[in-house]
Design a protein around this motif. Structure first.
Motif, mmCIF file in Angstrom:
data_model
loop_
_atom_site.group_PDB
_atom_site.id
_atom_site.type_symbol
_atom_site.label_atom_id
_atom_site.label_comp_id
_atom_site.label_asym_id
_atom_site.label_seq_id
_atom_site.Cartn_x
_atom_site.Cartn_y
_atom_site.Cartn_z
ATOM 1 N N LEU A 80 -4.554 43.672 4.525
ATOM 2 C CA LEU A 80 -3.547 42.652 4.230
ATOM 3 C C LEU A 80 -2.765 43.092 3.007
ATOM 4 O O LEU A 80 -3.338 43.350 1.958
ATOM 5 N N ASN A 81 -1.449 43.174 3.145
ATOM 6 C CA ASN A 81 -0.593 43.502 2.003
ATOM 7 C C ASN A 81 -0.083 42.199 1.400
ATOM 8 O O ASN A 81 -0.291 41.133 1.944
ATOM 9 N N ARG A 135 -2.964 34.383 0.443
ATOM 10 C CA ARG A 135 -3.959 33.302 0.530
ATOM 11 C C ARG A 135 -3.751 32.493 1.820
ATOM 12 O O ARG A 135 -4.692 32.145 2.509
ATOM 13 N N HIS A 136 -2.497 32.213 2.131
ATOM 14 C CA HIS A 136 -2.166 31.442 3.333
ATOM 15 C C HIS A 136 -2.605 32.189 4.594
ATOM 16 O O HIS A 136 -3.159 31.587 5.512
ATOM 17 N N ILE A 137 -2.365 33.504 4.623
ATOM 18 C CA ILE A 137 -2.781 34.312 5.772
ATOM 19 C C ILE A 137 -4.306 34.277 5.901
ATOM 20 O O ILE A 137 -4.843 34.093 6.998
ATOM 21 N N MET A 138 -5.004 34.407 4.804
ATOM 22 C CA MET A 138 -6.468 34.400 4.837
ATOM 23 C C MET A 138 -7.003 33.020 5.224
ATOM 24 O O MET A 138 -8.012 32.919 5.915
ATOM 25 N N ASP A 139 -6.316 31.966 4.819
ATOM 26 C CA ASP A 139 -6.731 30.610 5.191
ATOM 27 C C ASP A 139 -6.644 30.388 6.702
ATOM 28 O O ASP A 139 -7.335 29.533 7.241
ATOM 29 N N THR A 190 -3.362 34.731 18.972
ATOM 30 C CA THR A 190 -4.653 34.074 19.082
ATOM 31 C C THR A 190 -5.607 34.804 18.142
ATOM 32 O O THR A 190 -5.753 36.021 18.230
ATOM 33 N N VAL A 191 -6.214 34.054 17.222
ATOM 34 C CA VAL A 191 -7.141 34.610 16.237
ATOM 35 C C VAL A 191 -8.407 33.760 16.244
ATOM 36 O O VAL A 191 -8.333 32.544 16.067
ATOM 37 N N MET A 246 3.181 41.604 6.680
ATOM 38 C CA MET A 246 2.191 41.851 5.634
ATOM 39 C C MET A 246 0.828 42.257 6.213
ATOM 40 O O MET A 246 -0.052 42.671 5.472
ATOM 41 N N ILE A 247 0.669 42.122 7.523
ATOM 42 C CA ILE A 247 -0.623 42.412 8.160
ATOM 43 C C ILE A 247 -0.585 43.789 8.796
ATOM 44 O O ILE A 247 0.094 44.005 9.785
ATOM 45 N N GLU A 248 -1.340 44.731 8.209
ATOM 46 C CA GLU A 248 -1.426 46.100 8.741
ATOM 47 C C GLU A 248 -2.486 46.125 9.834
ATOM 48 O O GLU A 248 -3.591 45.633 9.640
ATOM 49 N N VAL A 249 -2.143 46.710 10.982
ATOM 50 C CA VAL A 249 -3.086 46.734 12.107
ATOM 51 C C VAL A 249 -3.262 48.154 12.640
ATOM 52 O O VAL A 249 -2.501 49.051 12.337
#
Length: 73
Positions: free
Chosen positions: A18-19, A26-30, A54-55, A69-72
């Motif tokens: 996560l960048n 924080r919001h992405i992790m929440d 879907t997560v 911001m999410i490296e995959v």
């Protein structure tokens, strides 16, 4: 390096990193998006925003800025 924004519709990708920082990260992790989690890309709006994924069994809509911001892998 590729980001969630570049992932093809219908594909499943794994979060590598996560960048970003602060409230955005924080919001992405929440939302349950952390390193090692698999994300299934369901649909992308015509202009690329939002991206529906879907997560962990939950259906989410991600803004384009967050997807970048999410490296995959």
């Amino acid at each position: 390096m590729s980001t969630l924004k570049e992932a093809a519709v219908g594909s499943t990708v794994k979060v590598k990193k996560l960048n970003g920082e602060g409230a955005s990260k924080r919001h992405i992790m929440d939302m349950g998006i952390t390193k090692g989690v698999e994300i299934y890309v369901r649909k992308v709006a015509p202009l690329g925003d939002p991206i529906e994924v879907t997560v962990r069994g939950y259906e989410l809509s991600l803004r384009k800025e967050y997807a970048e911001m999410i490296e995959v892998e």
